[in-house]
Design an enzyme around this catalytic site. Structure first.
Site, PDB file in Angstrom:
ATOM      1  N   ARG A 191      82.945  61.911  70.560  1.00  0.00           N
ATOM      2  CA  ARG A 191      83.986  62.588  71.341  1.00  0.00           C
ATOM      3  C   ARG A 191      84.902  61.554  72.003  1.00  0.00           C
ATOM      4  NH1 ARG A 191      81.515  67.694  72.790  1.00  0.00           N
ATOM      5  NH2 ARG A 191      80.505  68.438  70.882  1.00  0.00           N
ATOM      6  N   HIS A 198      81.649  74.275  64.967  1.00  0.00           N
ATOM      7  CA  HIS A 198      81.515  73.923  66.387  1.00  0.00           C
ATOM      8  C   HIS A 198      82.880  73.682  67.021  1.00  0.00           C
ATOM      9  CE1 HIS A 198      77.945  72.888  68.974  1.00  0.00           C
ATOM     10  NE2 HIS A 198      78.922  72.628  69.812  1.00  0.00           N
ATOM     11  N   TYR A 223      70.203  74.949  72.194  1.00  0.00           N
ATOM     12  CA  TYR A 223      70.117  73.696  71.451  1.00  0.00           C
ATOM     13  C   TYR A 223      68.658  73.269  71.542  1.00  0.00           C
ATOM     14  CZ  TYR A 223      75.213  73.407  72.083  1.00  0.00           C
ATOM     15  OH  TYR A 223      76.558  73.654  72.085  1.00  0.00           O
TER      16      TYR A 223
END
Length: 384
Positions: free
Chosen positions: A161, A275, A126
């Site tokens: 999330r 993802h 990342y």
């Protein structure tokens, strides 16, 4: 353990609720997570019969290497919280089976240790938009001996999330009575994974976000390791391609246009991926965009995919729709959590056996024989 789904059932009993919730959950309503699975159910096989399939093989050539099966282990962050030395467990099992394992950039074990255990492993990064930080990490990955870099590009901003919050998981991980109770009710995990890690290796850190060691999982500053990536763009990919002399794969492609830009930027492969449903809730399954992307890219670079793969039949459907290779994530972490390296090896063998069996029942000897004509879209199913 007869199928990959069995590992999830066992892991739910073994892992504390926050850890299991982190692995199993996605973003917001889990719509993308559900679509990743349901998309496979919208296709059925058209088998051929009276074909001699005694010499069938699932071996595949990918990025200059021959692999024993058309699937690999996808990158999964903080695996060492699910299984003791989780990244090393996954790396060793993959090496033994001769399939690729992609190490996550948000792992808790130094990338150098994984490279020692499995020199053929891939590294997933990342990257922020600061060239100096990009180049520093690339130099470290290169020194460690990784030959394939996987750049994940679908994390411009942090996802919502909600499931993590509801299950008690947070970054940084915050000690609480609830977390302590979860640990007490899962003594096997507490003793053999968490406390064993603390005693032998100290408090886990995010080891591989940049060229230097990151913050410990309990530190308030840990979110800086996941700093803003919203200014990462195609020019940075060109910088990476110019600097990185190994194989370069871009993961997180969902649009045909982006696949073509990536190809023209000189990458060696792409992974069609949402993802695992963990970023944009409502993003369609990669299986739905795969055929158009494979048609657009052609044979110029290999098109891979991940998301929702749980059966050998799923792997074969993806290949028939244009994938050269498939990656599987959560089931292998569950297998590592409950069985260590032996558990991961068993999961690999299950999936490989399903592929071989289904190839025989389909009447194909090689994966190259699979085409979209071997599938029919079913009527009366969701999405039809």
């Amino acid at each position: 353990m007869l199928a990959l789904d069995d590992f999830e059932i066992a892991a739910r009993r073994h892992l504390p609720r926050p850890i299991f919730g982190y692995v199993s959950g996605a973003s917001e309503t889990n719509a993308s997570l559900r679509d990743n699975r349901s998309a496979f159910g919208e296709f059925g096989f058209v088998p051929r019969v009276l074909v001699d399939v005694s010499k069938r093989t699932q071996k595949v050539e990918l990025l200059g290497r021959s692999y024993a099966a058309p699937f690999g282990i996808a990158p999964m962050g903080i695996s060492a919280l699910s299984a003791y030395r989780g990244d090393l467990v996954l790396a060793r099992a993959a090496a033994q089976a001769n399939i690729p394992m992609v190490m996550s950039g948000s792992s808790l074990i130094r990338l150098e240790e994984v490279a020692e255990e499995n020199p053929a492993a891939w590294f997933q990064a990342y990257l922020p938009g600061e060239p100096d930080r990009i180049l520093g990490l690339l130099e470290r990955v290169e020194r460690a001996g990784f030959g394939t870099l996987v750049l994940t590009v679908d994390t411009a901003v942090l996802a919502n999330r909600e499931n993590n919050v509801r299950s008690g998981f947070s970054t940084p991980l915050r000690p609480s009575l609830r977390l302590a109770w979860d640990g007490m009710t899962r003594p096997n995990w507490t003793l053999n994974t968490f406390l064993r890690t603390l005693l032998k290796h100290g408090m886990p850190h995010f080891e591989n976000s940049y060229a230097t060691r990151g913050a410990p999982i309990l530190a308030k500053s840990v979110m800086r390791d996941f700093g803003a990536k919203d200014h990462l763009n195609w020019r940075h990919l060109e910088l990476i391609r110019d600097r990185w002399k190994g194989r370069l794969v871009v993961k997180g492609i969902m649009a045909q246009e982006d696949a073509c830009i990536a190809r023209d930027s000189g990458v060696d492969g792409i992974v069609v991926s949402n993802h695992g449903g963990r970023q944009l809730d409502g993003a369609v399954s990669p299986l739905r965009t795969l055929p158009a992307i494979a048609d657009a890219v052609g044979d110029s670079i290999p098109v891979m995919m991940d998301g929702g793969v749980r059966r050998g039949s799923d792997v074969l459907k993806a290949i028939a729709l244009g994938a050269k290779f498939v990656f599987v994530g959560r089931p292998f972490v569950y297998a590592a959590a409950i069985g260590g390296e032996a558990g991961v090896s068993h999961a690999i063998n299950i999936l490989s056996a399903e592929i071989s069996r289904n190839m025989g029942l389909l009447g194909v000897n090689a994966l190259s024989e699979l085409r979209s004509g071997r599938l029919l879209r079913l009527s009366g199913v969701d999405g039809d």
